[in-house]
Design an enzyme around this catalytic site. Sequence first.
Site, PDB file in Angstrom:
ATOM      1  N   CYS B 162       9.499  -7.119 -11.129  1.00 17.56           N
ATOM      2  CA  CYS B 162       8.881  -6.254 -10.128  1.00 17.56           C
ATOM      3  C   CYS B 162       9.682  -5.008  -9.791  1.00 17.56           C
ATOM      4  O   CYS B 162       9.211  -4.164  -9.030  1.00 17.56           O
ATOM      5  CB  CYS B 162       8.592  -7.046  -8.860  1.00 17.56           C
ATOM      6  SG  CYS B 162       7.835  -8.649  -9.224  1.00 17.56           S
ATOM      7  N   HIS B 292       9.005  -3.748  -0.132  1.00 16.22           N
ATOM      8  CA  HIS B 292       8.472  -4.473  -1.291  1.00 16.22           C
ATOM      9  C   HIS B 292       7.324  -5.338  -0.768  1.00 16.22           C
ATOM     10  O   HIS B 292       6.237  -5.348  -1.333  1.00 16.22           O
ATOM     11  CB  HIS B 292       9.567  -5.305  -1.940  1.00 16.22           C
ATOM     12  CG  HIS B 292       9.143  -5.991  -3.205  1.00 16.22           C
ATOM     13  ND1 HIS B 292       8.585  -5.315  -4.268  1.00 16.22           N
ATOM     14  CD2 HIS B 292       9.167  -7.295  -3.565  1.00 16.22           C
ATOM     15  CE1 HIS B 292       8.303  -6.174  -5.237  1.00 16.22           C
ATOM     16  NE2 HIS B 292       8.632  -7.387  -4.840  1.00 16.22           N
ATOM     17  N   HIS B 326       0.000  -6.521  -5.584  1.00 11.58           N
ATOM     18  CA  HIS B 326       1.335  -6.425  -6.175  1.00 11.58           C
ATOM     19  C   HIS B 326       1.147  -6.097  -7.649  1.00 11.58           C
ATOM     20  O   HIS B 326       0.717  -6.949  -8.430  1.00 11.58           O
ATOM     21  CB  HIS B 326       2.061  -7.761  -5.996  1.00 11.58           C
ATOM     22  CG  HIS B 326       3.503  -7.730  -6.435  1.00 11.58           C
ATOM     23  ND1 HIS B 326       4.114  -6.629  -6.980  1.00 11.58           N
ATOM     24  CD2 HIS B 326       4.459  -8.694  -6.403  1.00 11.58           C
ATOM     25  CE1 HIS B 326       5.370  -6.899  -7.249  1.00 11.58           C
ATOM     26  NE2 HIS B 326       5.610  -8.149  -6.923  1.00 11.58           N
TER      27      HIS B 326
END
Lengths: 273, 397
Positions: B162, B292, B326
């Site tokens: 990520c 995040h 995401h």
Amino acid sequence: MIELWIEGVGIYAPGLVGWEQAASVLAGRQAYVPSEPPRLAPALLPADVRRRTTDHIRLAVEVAGEAVRHAQVDAAALWSVFATSESDGAISHYICEEVAKAVPEVSPTRFHNSVTNAPAGYWCMAVRSQAPSTSLSGFDASFSAGLIEAGVQVGAERCSVLLVAHDAPFPEPLHSVRPMSALFGAALVLAPARSARSLARLVVTIEPTPRALSRLPDGGLDGLRTGNPAARILPLLAALARGEAAELFLPYVHSQALRVNVQPFEESKPAQK
Amino acid sequence: MTPLVLTTFTAMNALGRGTAAVLEALTAARTGLKPCTFEGVRLETHAGEVAGLDDLRVCERLAEFDCRNNRLAELALEQDGFAARVAQARVQYGPRRIAVILGTSTSGILETEHAYQQRDPQTGALPAGYRFATTHNLYASTDFVRRYLGLEGPAAMVSTACSSSAKAFASAWRLIAQGLCDAAVVGGVDSLCRNTLYGFASLDLVGREPCRPCDAQRGGISIGEAAGFALLERPERAGTHSGVALLGYGESSDAYHMSTPHPEGAGAALAMQRALACAALAPAAIDYINMHGTASQVNDSMEDRAITTVFGTHTACSSTKGWTGHALGAAGITEAVISALCIQQGLMPGCLNTRTIDPSFTSKVLLTNQSGDVRRVLSNSFGFGGSNCSLIFGAHP
């Protein structure tokens, strides 16, 4: 221009197990025999952790560990670059098979081990390093892409960098579409300045014109070089092993080449214990 | 560090095609998350899917690269005049002086998933039309983008889960600083696939409802797909530009666990501190933090602690994953573009879908959109394997 000093080397492949033995082969003192290497069981990974990892992960940790021991530097302080053409082939195959089923049940451990930076994650955990780490691919030029990244890290951040190149064959049916002749892993500890630990000086540039790529005189070794993307490092290691200055051309992206000038300081000797 | 301007940038995700669509959805507080019906996956979840990709193909001259990932990349390159602006830079610098550094987590693995559903019943072989190197291989989308744009400078695909397309910015900055190139196309692309939908589900990280970052009742992540790109140049050579610059970056490793972050956010705090040091900024200089903020129980708690450690309790922060989901390897670039839009528009988004901020949190998490002077934004991306990256963007005349 990238200028680097090599302080340590790790290597693991059929017939090239550990730098002491590999250097002897690459220097031509010993014939190359691609015998099956011993099972990968890097000491840095505790047994219970090791059990959950794959050869792809263990290969990277094994050669990284050797290079750092050779260099006798603090592992935790090193930035790291893990260069791999493919992420874990065994896990890719497993997950693709599983998700092809009507009711997939993917193993959570294998899923988190499927990320390209899983080897980096296990390495940082093993040596308790909070230093930055990157994992990247340049397909067949992954080693060169990693060398460029490591080089600009050393230059821009003035840090020492652990560069690991590793790739392992896929199981079928993926092996047929992405063949690799054998597994191969190698690692270098690269520093921003010369020191008593330095084994060689490297100067790296991106070549403006097409070049014939450097090859190894032994057919078996050259087959390894072209049979696994990570093994494109071999001409560099051979020059180091012979203790001879060399100008090498290694494959880079877009059919370009890297010009790598290697200036060893002495014929490679095994690490002092 | 010497700032690099974002000459131009673009993004494509569940909110739509291009920055105007993204901004419109942000200000309208309208999510791009929908119930996940992707390829008949049997998971009760919401996803940030980009509509219409099945009906498209990449351009004919690059047909061997056709896959969902590269279709998404090509569509994004054609938004906001991005490809055209890069063409100008290509004339200015020469093709070999522009790097292409992207991030991805799963590349074109969807093609392999399809191929596995069509294996020869006798031999188990994959179908004859399957192309590995130009789709599944990690480097494939970087190769596609550099061919599409006609660029021949240093190139790589960063793949650190990520944090991938955030770390691409750091890598590009170093290449420019060390003189290997004069400009860089940075960004990333990740597309929906069974690997990540079932994989994250196996870790109990995927929620049923549209994700609610920082919510007291947050139930997990919503996976999204996205592509985004930015052209980075030195300000003095850039000509007209977006008014936003990369001021600093910070990277770290957790050295804690493969899929769980360090609970006190030690690695995350380190990345933020390093970014501030890199930019030579005090924490108080940051107007807004784009978290995040995946809406997983552990990430959001950890990140709250880390933000409080570094910034205290007064710096506005939020996650925008309630809008886009995401986007994994493309999360970094997606949120970099959102951060740049925030600076341009004086916008600080709240946490979309979130009803009540977790009462245990101590940082100043926004629930609703705020307007104000947004001059400096810090954007976080934290990935599996403990890979952390924080980027700082700022207004640049």
